[in-house]
Design a protein around this motif. Structure first.
Motif, PDB file in Angstrom:
ATOM      1  N   LEU A 176       0.836  -1.128  -0.189  1.00 33.96           N
ATOM      2  CA  LEU A 176       0.105   0.123   0.020  1.00 33.96           C
ATOM      3  C   LEU A 176       0.822   1.327  -0.150  1.00 33.96           C
ATOM      4  O   LEU A 176       0.453   2.215  -0.723  1.00 33.96           O
ATOM      5  CB  LEU A 176      -0.946   0.111   1.052  1.00 33.96           C
ATOM      6  CG  LEU A 176      -2.083  -0.754   1.194  1.00 33.96           C
ATOM      7  CD1 LEU A 176      -2.944  -0.997   2.497  1.00 33.96           C
ATOM      8  CD2 LEU A 176      -3.104  -0.383  -0.069  1.00 33.96           C
TER       9      LEU A 176
ATOM     10  N   ILE B 283       2.567   1.528  -3.282  1.00 31.39           N
ATOM     11  CA  ILE B 283       1.474   2.077  -4.325  1.00 31.39           C
ATOM     12  C   ILE B 283       1.318   3.644  -4.345  1.00 31.39           C
ATOM     13  O   ILE B 283       1.505   4.501  -5.039  1.00 31.39           O
ATOM     14  CB  ILE B 283       0.099   1.360  -4.160  1.00 31.39           C
ATOM     15  CG1 ILE B 283       0.161   0.089  -4.556  1.00 31.39           C
ATOM     16  CG2 ILE B 283      -0.820   2.088  -5.040  1.00 31.39           C
ATOM     17  CD1 ILE B 283      -1.151  -1.052  -4.144  1.00 31.39           C
TER      18      ILE B 283
ATOM     19  N   SER C  45       4.319   5.284  -5.560  1.00 29.43           N
ATOM     20  CA  SER C  45       4.203   5.331  -7.122  1.00 29.43           C
ATOM     21  C   SER C  45       3.367   6.307  -7.721  1.00 29.43           C
ATOM     22  O   SER C  45       3.869   6.676  -8.695  1.00 29.43           O
ATOM     23  CB  SER C  45       4.166   3.889  -7.497  1.00 29.43           C
ATOM     24  OG  SER C  45       4.816   3.026  -6.779  1.00 29.43           O
ATOM     25  N   PHE C  46       2.196   6.334  -7.121  1.00 27.49           N
ATOM     26  CA  PHE C  46       1.277   7.047  -7.651  1.00 27.49           C
ATOM     27  C   PHE C  46       1.225   8.509  -7.244  1.00 27.49           C
ATOM     28  O   PHE C  46       0.407   9.275  -7.989  1.00 27.49           O
ATOM     29  CB  PHE C  46      -0.164   6.471  -7.696  1.00 27.49           C
ATOM     30  CG  PHE C  46      -0.044   5.317  -8.565  1.00 27.49           C
ATOM     31  CD1 PHE C  46      -0.441   5.562  -9.887  1.00 27.49           C
ATOM     32  CD2 PHE C  46      -0.076   4.153  -8.019  1.00 27.49           C
ATOM     33  CE1 PHE C  46      -0.511   4.441 -10.688  1.00 27.49           C
ATOM     34  CE2 PHE C  46      -0.031   2.932  -8.668  1.00 27.49           C
ATOM     35  CZ  PHE C  46      -0.443   3.085 -10.176  1.00 27.49           C
TER      36      PHE C  46
ATOM     37  N   PRO D  35       1.552  12.281  -6.793  1.00 21.91           N
ATOM     38  CA  PRO D  35       1.878  13.387  -8.076  1.00 21.91           C
ATOM     39  C   PRO D  35       2.916  14.168  -7.159  1.00 21.91           C
ATOM     40  O   PRO D  35       3.307  15.092  -7.737  1.00 21.91           O
ATOM     41  CB  PRO D  35       0.557  13.848  -8.415  1.00 21.91           C
ATOM     42  CG  PRO D  35      -0.411  13.550  -7.463  1.00 21.91           C
ATOM     43  CD  PRO D  35       0.262  12.398  -6.606  1.00 21.91           C
TER      44      PRO D  35
ATOM     45  N   ALA E 130      10.211   9.855 -12.155  1.00 22.37           N
ATOM     46  CA  ALA E 130      10.563   8.627 -12.629  1.00 22.37           C
ATOM     47  C   ALA E 130      11.272   7.877 -11.381  1.00 22.37           C
ATOM     48  O   ALA E 130      11.034   6.925 -10.881  1.00 22.37           O
ATOM     49  CB  ALA E 130      11.289   8.704 -13.680  1.00 22.37           C
TER      50      ALA E 130
ATOM     51  N   GLN F 259       8.772   7.110  -8.527  1.00 23.86           N
ATOM     52  CA  GLN F 259       8.120   5.793  -9.104  1.00 23.86           C
ATOM     53  C   GLN F 259       9.106   4.586  -8.870  1.00 23.86           C
ATOM     54  O   GLN F 259       8.534   3.649  -8.341  1.00 23.86           O
ATOM     55  CB  GLN F 259       7.739   6.016 -10.698  1.00 23.86           C
ATOM     56  CG  GLN F 259       6.565   6.672 -10.866  1.00 23.86           C
ATOM     57  CD  GLN F 259       5.654   6.329 -12.092  1.00 23.86           C
ATOM     58  OE1 GLN F 259       6.556   5.801 -13.156  1.00 23.86           O
ATOM     59  NE2 GLN F 259       4.361   6.998 -12.432  1.00 23.86           N
ATOM     60  N   ILE F 260      10.349   4.742  -9.020  1.00 19.86           N
ATOM     61  CA  ILE F 260      10.954   3.475  -9.321  1.00 19.86           C
ATOM     62  C   ILE F 260      11.153   3.064  -7.705  1.00 19.86           C
ATOM     63  O   ILE F 260      11.041   2.112  -7.338  1.00 19.86           O
ATOM     64  CB  ILE F 260      12.493   3.894  -9.724  1.00 19.86           C
ATOM     65  CG1 ILE F 260      12.142   3.704 -11.336  1.00 19.86           C
ATOM     66  CG2 ILE F 260      13.496   2.516  -9.428  1.00 19.86           C
ATOM     67  CD1 ILE F 260      13.403   4.223 -12.086  1.00 19.86           C
TER      68      ILE F 260
ATOM     69  N   LEU G 174       7.946   1.459  -6.655  1.00 15.93           N
ATOM     70  CA  LEU G 174       7.750   0.173  -7.046  1.00 15.93           C
ATOM     71  C   LEU G 174       8.872  -0.826  -6.582  1.00 15.93           C
ATOM     72  O   LEU G 174       8.585  -1.892  -6.442  1.00 15.93           O
ATOM     73  CB  LEU G 174       8.152   0.231  -8.730  1.00 15.93           C
ATOM     74  CG  LEU G 174       6.974   1.152  -9.419  1.00 15.93           C
ATOM     75  CD1 LEU G 174       7.456   1.247 -10.826  1.00 15.93           C
ATOM     76  CD2 LEU G 174       6.049  -0.060  -9.811  1.00 15.93           C
ATOM     77  N   LEU G 175       9.880  -0.371  -6.104  1.00 14.15           N
ATOM     78  CA  LEU G 175      10.863  -1.368  -5.473  1.00 14.15           C
ATOM     79  C   LEU G 175      10.097  -1.732  -4.146  1.00 14.15           C
ATOM     80  O   LEU G 175      10.192  -2.966  -3.761  1.00 14.15           O
ATOM     81  CB  LEU G 175      12.100  -0.386  -5.057  1.00 14.15           C
ATOM     82  CG  LEU G 175      13.234  -0.350  -6.108  1.00 14.15           C
ATOM     83  CD1 LEU G 175      14.405   0.537  -5.765  1.00 14.15           C
ATOM     84  CD2 LEU G 175      13.845  -1.595  -6.414  1.00 14.15           C
TER      85      LEU G 175
ATOM     86  N   TRP H 143       6.976  -1.929  -3.430  1.00 10.54           N
ATOM     87  CA  TRP H 143       5.751  -2.530  -3.923  1.00 10.54           C
ATOM     88  C   TRP H 143       6.047  -4.070  -4.543  1.00 10.54           C
ATOM     89  O   TRP H 143       5.762  -4.837  -3.907  1.00 10.54           O
ATOM     90  CB  TRP H 143       5.175  -1.565  -4.901  1.00 10.54           C
ATOM     91  CG  TRP H 143       3.719  -2.270  -5.606  1.00 10.54           C
ATOM     92  CD1 TRP H 143       2.997  -3.326  -5.227  1.00 10.54           C
ATOM     93  CD2 TRP H 143       3.050  -1.606  -6.398  1.00 10.54           C
ATOM     94  NE1 TRP H 143       2.007  -3.395  -5.854  1.00 10.54           N
ATOM     95  CE2 TRP H 143       1.888  -2.503  -6.644  1.00 10.54           C
ATOM     96  CE3 TRP H 143       3.266  -0.220  -7.379  1.00 10.54           C
ATOM     97  CZ2 TRP H 143       0.771  -1.924  -7.584  1.00 10.54           C
ATOM     98  CZ3 TRP H 143       2.078  -0.008  -8.088  1.00 10.54           C
ATOM     99  CH2 TRP H 143       1.066  -0.737  -8.215  1.00 10.54           C
ATOM    100  N   VAL H 144       6.981  -4.059  -5.706  1.00 15.98           N
ATOM    101  CA  VAL H 144       7.063  -5.285  -6.285  1.00 15.98           C
ATOM    102  C   VAL H 144       8.150  -6.204  -5.618  1.00 15.98           C
ATOM    103  O   VAL H 144       7.992  -7.308  -5.103  1.00 15.98           O
ATOM    104  CB  VAL H 144       7.075  -5.246  -7.886  1.00 15.98           C
ATOM    105  CG1 VAL H 144       7.177  -6.414  -8.441  1.00 15.98           C
ATOM    106  CG2 VAL H 144       5.966  -4.487  -8.224  1.00 15.98           C
ATOM    107  N   PRO H 145       9.578  -5.902  -5.732  1.00 14.55           N
ATOM    108  CA  PRO H 145      10.557  -6.534  -5.072  1.00 14.55           C
ATOM    109  C   PRO H 145      10.247  -6.814  -3.901  1.00 14.55           C
ATOM    110  O   PRO H 145      10.452  -8.125  -3.057  1.00 14.55           O
ATOM    111  CB  PRO H 145      11.953  -5.815  -5.498  1.00 14.55           C
ATOM    112  CG  PRO H 145      11.443  -4.973  -6.530  1.00 14.55           C
ATOM    113  CD  PRO H 145       9.895  -4.487  -6.412  1.00 14.55           C
TER     114      PRO H 145
END
Lengths: 267, 743
Positions: free
Chosen positions: A184, A187, A190-191, A193, A223, A226-227, A230-231, A233-235
């Motif tokens: 969460l 996310i 990442s989003f 703004p 960017a 965001q990375i 995402l780091l 969030w995903v890995p």
């Protein structure tokens, strides 16, 4: 500065970090009388990654230049180094109990869970994140707290002492909910703004590396953030997932081991 | 029972009387086997409906520039076909099989909550009727099964079709979530002695994992369709970019549900395959642990890959990269399963029954669908082929070539258990080959059509070279597929009239359902065989060579969970995900957007006082439980009444706040702040209201003296819900009143 030069020169060689790693290694070696086992590999890997997180170019970038580098450091210190160190400790003997002695309340899984999730969330409150990125002493505090909270979080899962571990099936919701909480935040980052950590939006370029990052690597501040998100969030979720797989492996293996012990006793 | 009191009833009479005959006994049934059959029959009916819709579309597409259907009729058809097949066919079929077989496989008497089970089923025909009622109310929905906004908003879809679509999905969602809760509670609470989690048959295990997927994925859909409904009915603009809303958020919410949904539709089919292949290869499954653990990996990963449905949206390079990687990664645990099934076949003595044929075809076709799925993880390829027939081919290989072939394998495998009669193998082989040929003809060529650029969801196509021919092949294939379904119906009819009696265990299978009679008695088992391994019937037949020779002493028996508590915890988990989605929407619209007027009228202090009342009601309820535990009934009643009063005060406070905001001119449709504010607080208020009604019921039972017997579980269970509603309010209050809109 080219990327190549940067990677060669941007090492901190911070004497404190170096000393801490070497002393920890010496203590570890002394305590097991320099007889290394397979477990020691985990401990060594943990120490090496800890050193890389704190002394390599990642550390330099994390201090106010790149949010994604900060996130990499953050995740290494909470999610990777602590479990590796814990797995490297011998299960028996005096220093298997060190974490337990240091943290008398650390056996409570609820506190452990909130430590792990808190380590993620609290240090990404914009003011705190900014402070840690720009102020050296706050950064030290952050580093220690992340390692400490990470140890607390991972102890019920990978503690070398089996008594300290949660049962595998209880460990799965423990890890899964932590993964959700972490996602969460990922996310959101990442989003979002706006800058979650405003310092990284307009870094002060003391080393003259900003042109390399913006033009050479093509990383805009958005960017970059965001990375970072995402780091987390995903890995990061893959780490929790990997741990869940380890738990399931343990769960399915356990009865066989118990049976082997029983059979051995019969003989 | 009155007539039998004088004579000791024979077993048959007892069954006949208890199970009852006739139509009404089926309507009123709470028996998991009958409910399972009802699910299967209803799903099969809708399979016919959805299949006919597909055939009409295929006729329209058989030749270029065809004008059989108008564009709008075509749009309605593909929307109804997709929605029907997913929500009214695949899900209920798999749920029906789970309903019938999970209790049998774990040696249980019934599901954990039989009446809840009946309710879940009746939501299915209700949802189906709601969806199809749209035909009478001005036209079926015509915006695709994922109803992308803003196309699904009033300006572009003014007919009430989408509204019925929303209501139907909501009803079906309630049914699915309650079945899932039921299945989880059944597996955790009702396993027979010796049936530890690590010995669960893989079908039961996968249904179990799948149920968690359902209770966590469906709330995302529910949140999204509620927002769409508010948009359509209360003139809000959540998903209307022209008024500051976000169409992308709909896609995110929908696919947060939609991608796990893909696995929801395929995991139980995996489970069926994992049962069928070992039995007909006469070998235990290869690597049980890997099949079981990879299921968990798939379930968790499935929540982290949804953005690959949105590569064409333009999420930015970092997003695309990470999701491409995670989407490729989910192929790994799926691949692990394929290898395990293949290795189970390896060296086995393979019996190519119809069931096994379908299972083997499943392996090949699902692998094809999986491979084309991996190509979608490659972003540039996705950009080229998304929304073409390549995609249509891909998901039909997964859902028909995968799920349906799994279901057919399961049908031929379990039909004798459900009816006591075998399906004909010879007709079955005709059915199998017609299905394989028809399916591959219909869908394999669509890969090529897609790569040539034929887009999906367009009612006709120009006469480009090859397109007409390939489409004609596809249409003929579809009709062969339709024919194969008729063969299946024929096979079932023949079997029911004069099929070979099956006996209890026609396949020499090893799991517990085959220890019951065929069809099983209403109480399932007269006596359970001892469970000392994963294959109890093998152990029974081969005492000299049991699966787990060491386990003869029985493994340490873990305690079974309490079913009420488990059920309530699952419900709360599902609700928590629902509120998380709503809060994400609130944060999305109010943090960092242009500030919307209205937030300044909120009064944190005043609402804080009512918040205090709600939190105090948690405390009073806790006291009430304590008093009940101490058998002090007067004290219990007093604290319960206090809880009711405090909860009521909170609701009154919310009513007053709404009234003041209304007077200032704030409506749900005023702006994004008001819409999200009324949605989050309103839905929370609804939960408080439900809690209050529930408390009144508890009060009624208490006054009737029900708790004096010491049966107090219902109060405890209710307590979890009440505390949960309070915790949600703490988060909502913090987000809306304390932090407030940030810009």
């Amino acid at each position: 500065m080219t990327t190549h030069e940067f990677l060669l020169t941007a090492w901190d060689w911070n004497p404190f970090v170096l000393a801490a790693c070497v002393i920890t290694l010496l203590l570890y070696g002394l305590s097991c009388r320099w007889k290394f086992s397979g477990k020691s590999f985990f401990f060594l890997a943990g120490l090496v990654l800890c050193f890389l997180a704190l002394d390599s170019p990642v550390s330099l970038l994390a201090r106010g230049t790149l949010f994604s580098a900060h996130m990499l450091q953050h995740l290494l210190l909470v999610l990777i180094v602590p479990p590796l160190l814990l797995m490297g400790l011998p299960g028996s003997g005096a220093h298997g109990q060190i974490p337990g002695r240091l943290l008398p309340w650390g056996n409570n899984p609820l506190i452990a869970w909130f430590s792990g999730v808190g380590a993620m969330w609290i240090w990404h409150v914009p003011a705190l994140c900014d402070a840690a990125a720009s102020n050296g002493s706050v950064h030290v505090l952050q580093t220690f707290s992340l390692l400490f909270l990470g140890v607390l979080f991972w102890r019920p899962i990978v503690s070398a002492r089996k008594e300290d571990r949660l049962s595998p099936l209880a460990g799965i919701p423990y890890l899964f909910t932590a993964c959700v909480a972490c996602s969460l935040l990922g996310i959101w980052i990442s989003f979002a703004p706006v800058g979650v950590c405003p310092v990284y939006m307009n870094p002060v370029d003391q080393l003259g590396i900003l042109p390399m990052i913006r033009n050479g690597w093509g990383l805009t501040p958005i960017a970059d953030q965001q990375i970072g998100g995402l780091l987390m969030w995903v890995p990061a979720c893959l780490i929790y997932l990997g741990a869940i797989m380890v738990l399931l492996g343990r769960y399915y293996r356990r009865p066989i081991k118990e049976m082997e012990i029983k059979n051995a006793r019969k003989k | 029972m009155k007539g039998t009191t004088s004579h000791p009833p024979s077993i048959e009479i007892f069954h006949a009387q208890k199970a009852g005959e006739g139509f009404f006994s089926w309507v009123a049934t709470v028996d998991h086997k009958r409910i399972g059959i009802l699910y299967l029959l209803t799903a099969f009916f809708f399979f016919g409906v959805g299949g006919l819709e597909a055939l009409v579309m295929r006729v329209q597409l058989a030749k270029p520039n065809n004008t059989l259907l108008s564009p709008d009729a075509y749009n309605q058809l593909f929307t109804m076909h997709g929605t029907t097949m997913i929500f009214l066919v695949v899900m209920p079929t798999l749920i029906g099989l789970a309903n019938y077989f999970v209790p049998l496989m774990i040696g249980a008497r019934d599901m954990a909550f039989p009446r809840l089970n009946a309710m879940s089923y009746w939501f299915l025909p209700f949802g189906g009727l709601l969806l199809h009622f749209s035909l009478l109310a001005g036209g079926a929905p015509s915006v695709g099964w994922f109803s992308y906004a803003p196309l699904s908003e009033t300006p572009f879809a003014p007919s009430p079709g989408v509204d019925y679509w929303i209501l139907a999905l909501f009803a079906l969602g309630i049914g699915s979530i309650s079945t899932s809760i039921n299945l989880i509670a059944t597996v955790l609470a009702l396993r027979a002695p010796g049936m530890s989690i690590r010995r669960l048959p893989l079908f039961a295990w996968m249904v179990f994992v799948n149920s968690f997927l359902l209770i966590m994925a469906l709330p995302a859909l529910n949140a999204a369709i509620i927002m769409l409904f508010i948009d359509r009915q209360l003139e809000a603009h959540f998903f209307l970019p022209s008024h500051g809303g976000s169409a992308i958020l709909w896609q995110h919410f929908f696919w947060t549900f939609g991608h796990p949904e893909v696995y929801i539709m395929v995991l139980p089919a995996f489970g069926i395959i994992s049962e069928v292949i070992p039995v007909f290869a006469r070998k235990p499954i290869f690597g049980y642990e890997f099949v079981a653990a990879s299921t968990v990996a798939i379930a968790i990963l499935s929540f982290g890959v949804w953005a690959h449905h949105m590569f064409a949206v333009g999420l930015g390079q970092p997003m695309d990269l990470f999701f491409a990687a995670s989407s490729m990664m989910i192929a790994v645990p799926t691949g692990v399963k394929i290898f395990n099934w293949s290795a189970t076949l390896w060296g086995g003595s393979i019996h190519l029954t119809t069931s096994m044929l379908f299972a083997v075809a499943f392996l090949l076709q699902f692998t094809l669908g999986g491979l084309s799925g991996v190509t979608f993880a490659v972003v540039p390829i996705d950009w080229q082929v998304t929304d073409t027939y390549y995609l249509v081919a891909h998901f039909h290989y997964v859902l028909f070539g995968g799920s349906f072939f799994g279901v057919f394998a399961g049908l031929y495998y379990w039909f004798p258990k459900m009816t006591g009669r075998l399906l004909s193998e010879s007709i079955g082989k005709v059915h199998f080959w017609l299905t394989v040929i028809g399916f591959n003809m219909a869908f394999f060529v669509q890969h090529f059509l897609g790569l040539m650029g034929m887009t999906r969801r367009v009612y006709t196509y120009p006469d480009y070279p090859g397109w007409g021919l390939l489409n004609m092949v596809s249409t003929i294939g579809a009709f062969i597929l339709g024919l194969s379904v008729l063969v299946l119906v024929w096979n079932m009819a023949v079997s029911l009239r004069r099929g070979t009696p099956a006996g209890d265990n026609p396949w020499n299978a090893w799991t517990l359902e085959w220890a019951a009679s065929s069809p099983p008695a209403e109480h399932n088992f007269d006596q359970l065989p001892p469970i000392q391994g994963r294959r109890p019937l093998w152990d029974l037949a081969h005492p000299e060579n049991p699966d787990e020779p060491e386990a003869s002493g029985g493994e340490p028996e873990s305690k079974r969970s309490d079913r009420n508590k488990t059920g309530m915890m699952c419900f709360i988990a599902s609700e928590a995900f629902f509120f998380i989605m709503l809060l994400i929407a609130y944060i999305f619209y109010n943090f960092s957007q242009h500030p919307n007027p209205g937030a300044q009228w909120l009064n944190p202090l005043k609402t804080g006082i009512f918040t205090f009342c709600l939190l105090a009601s948690s405390f009073t309820f806790w006291r009430a439980e304590k008093r009940l535990g101490a058998k002090d009934h007067t004290g219990f009643l007093v604290w319960l009444l206090a809880t009711l009063a405090l909860g009521g005060v909170f609701l009154v406070g919310q009513g007053m706040e709404y009234f003041e905001l209304f007077l200032k001119g704030l409506r749900a449709g005023t702006n994004l702040f008001s819409a999200s504010f009324f949605m989050v607080t309103g839905l929370h208020g609804l939960h408080v209201l439900v809690g209050l009604i529930w408390l009144l019921i508890v009060l009624g039972f208490a006054l009737a003296g029900d708790f004096k017997t010491g049966k107090t579980e219902s109060v405890k269970t209710m307590g979890f819900y009440w505390h949960f509603v309070d915790v949600v309010w703490i988060v909502v209050f913090t987000a809306i009143y304390l932090v407030g809109p940030v810009s």
